[in-house]
Scaffold this motif. Sequence first.
Motif, PDB file in Angstrom:
ATOM      1  N   GLN A 116       0.668  -0.821  -0.067  1.00  0.00           N
ATOM      2  CA  GLN A 116       0.293   0.132  -0.022  1.00  0.00           C
ATOM      3  C   GLN A 116       0.740   1.252  -0.062  1.00  0.00           C
ATOM      4  O   GLN A 116       1.617   0.933   0.335  1.00  0.00           O
ATOM      5  CB  GLN A 116      -0.755   0.240   1.591  1.00  0.00           C
ATOM      6  CG  GLN A 116      -1.620  -1.191   1.180  1.00  0.00           C
ATOM      7  CD  GLN A 116      -3.199  -1.183  -0.031  1.00  0.00           C
ATOM      8  OE1 GLN A 116      -3.406  -0.018  -0.385  1.00  0.00           O
ATOM      9  NE2 GLN A 116      -3.479  -2.975  -0.295  1.00  0.00           N
ATOM     10  N   GLU A 171     -10.236   0.329   8.174  1.00  0.00           N
ATOM     11  CA  GLU A 171      -9.377  -0.408   6.695  1.00  0.00           C
ATOM     12  C   GLU A 171      -8.946  -1.996   6.736  1.00  0.00           C
ATOM     13  O   GLU A 171      -9.628  -3.295   7.539  1.00  0.00           O
ATOM     14  CB  GLU A 171      -7.520  -0.265   7.922  1.00  0.00           C
ATOM     15  CG  GLU A 171      -6.763  -0.750   6.912  1.00  0.00           C
ATOM     16  CD  GLU A 171      -6.779  -0.521   5.578  1.00  0.00           C
ATOM     17  OE1 GLU A 171      -6.514   0.141   5.371  1.00  0.00           O
ATOM     18  OE2 GLU A 171      -6.248  -1.939   5.150  1.00  0.00           O
ATOM     19  N   GLY A 225     -12.258  -4.345   8.203  1.00  0.00           N
ATOM     20  CA  GLY A 225     -13.540  -4.609   7.595  1.00  0.00           C
ATOM     21  C   GLY A 225     -13.652  -3.728   6.047  1.00  0.00           C
ATOM     22  O   GLY A 225     -12.415  -3.212   5.971  1.00  0.00           O
ATOM     23  N   VAL A 271      -4.438   3.898  -4.463  1.00  0.00           N
ATOM     24  CA  VAL A 271      -4.278   2.238  -4.627  1.00  0.00           C
ATOM     25  C   VAL A 271      -5.502   1.927  -4.677  1.00  0.00           C
ATOM     26  O   VAL A 271      -6.526   3.259  -4.448  1.00  0.00           O
ATOM     27  CB  VAL A 271      -3.182   1.516  -3.312  1.00  0.00           C
ATOM     28  CG1 VAL A 271      -2.258   1.616  -3.271  1.00  0.00           C
ATOM     29  CG2 VAL A 271      -4.256   2.105  -2.565  1.00  0.00           C
ATOM     30  N   PRO A 272      -6.764   1.208  -5.347  1.00  0.00           N
ATOM     31  CA  PRO A 272      -7.759   0.810  -5.180  1.00  0.00           C
ATOM     32  C   PRO A 272      -8.598   0.473  -3.657  1.00  0.00           C
ATOM     33  O   PRO A 272      -7.685  -0.277  -2.860  1.00  0.00           O
ATOM     34  CB  PRO A 272      -7.868  -0.549  -5.757  1.00  0.00           C
ATOM     35  CG  PRO A 272      -5.996  -1.371  -6.272  1.00  0.00           C
ATOM     36  CD  PRO A 272      -5.565  -0.466  -5.993  1.00  0.00           C
TER      37      PRO A 272
END
Length: 239
Positions: A74, A122, A148, A220-221
Amino acid sequence: MEPGPVSEPPAEPEESFAFAAERERMVDEQIRARGVRDARVLAAMRRIPRHLFVAPELDREAYGDWALPTAEGQTISQPYILTRMLELLELEPDHRVLEIGTGTGYQTALLARLAREIFSIERIHTLLEGARAQLRMLGARNVRLRLGDGSLGWQEFAPYDRVLVAAAAPRVPEALKDQLGERGVLVIPVGGAEAQRLEVWRRTSAGRWEWRRHGECRFVPLLGRDAWREGRGPSGRDD
Ligand code: SAH
């Protein structure tokens, strides 16, 4: 038994001058220079030690004008982009904020200085626990963290005054709109794998939506039920 010596309270962790000076320079050269004027946001950026949120071998680069890699593939976002998102949120000190994508917890720490209560989700356990330790060390008490899928929001504490998504989404997840209160504001990067645009969604008092599209960014996705599907990124390839 002899009374022992009165122990000294533990020393505050010392911060070297170089990091504080680099932080000042970051604010002047990267953030104010690009037009961010929100005084509370600038003060928070001067205060939070970004170098403590990156790996020790990267801490000399922590105040540079770029995103940096973190654990689990990440990133910690470029300081300017974070500031731009915080400015677009128009935070007030009494706001309750939902953040999606805790990552290192750096942005969470900024939010914790700018608003009353922060709820942050997160999806990667090790990142969440790293962020938890760091936020505790900094004494941020107004933050709740949860593991989650943030594309489904956090219904339990809704409605929120503000929602901040720190990962790139194909569209605005419905749950996040549902969980935003009246006159609430949601900031989210929307787009494909290569680039996204920051979108600001505002719920008007009449229950309608106004939205605006701002500058380009690259996150980032966002992976989840109402986002990119896990295991497959926006590129369509396996991530
Ligand atoms: N602002 C953070 C960087 C966030 S990077 C910082 O200051 O460090 C984006 C984060 O979103 C990553 O940690 C990623 O794991 C997380 N993420 C991606 N999809 C998610 C989802 N559906 N729910 C929660 N977190 C998600």
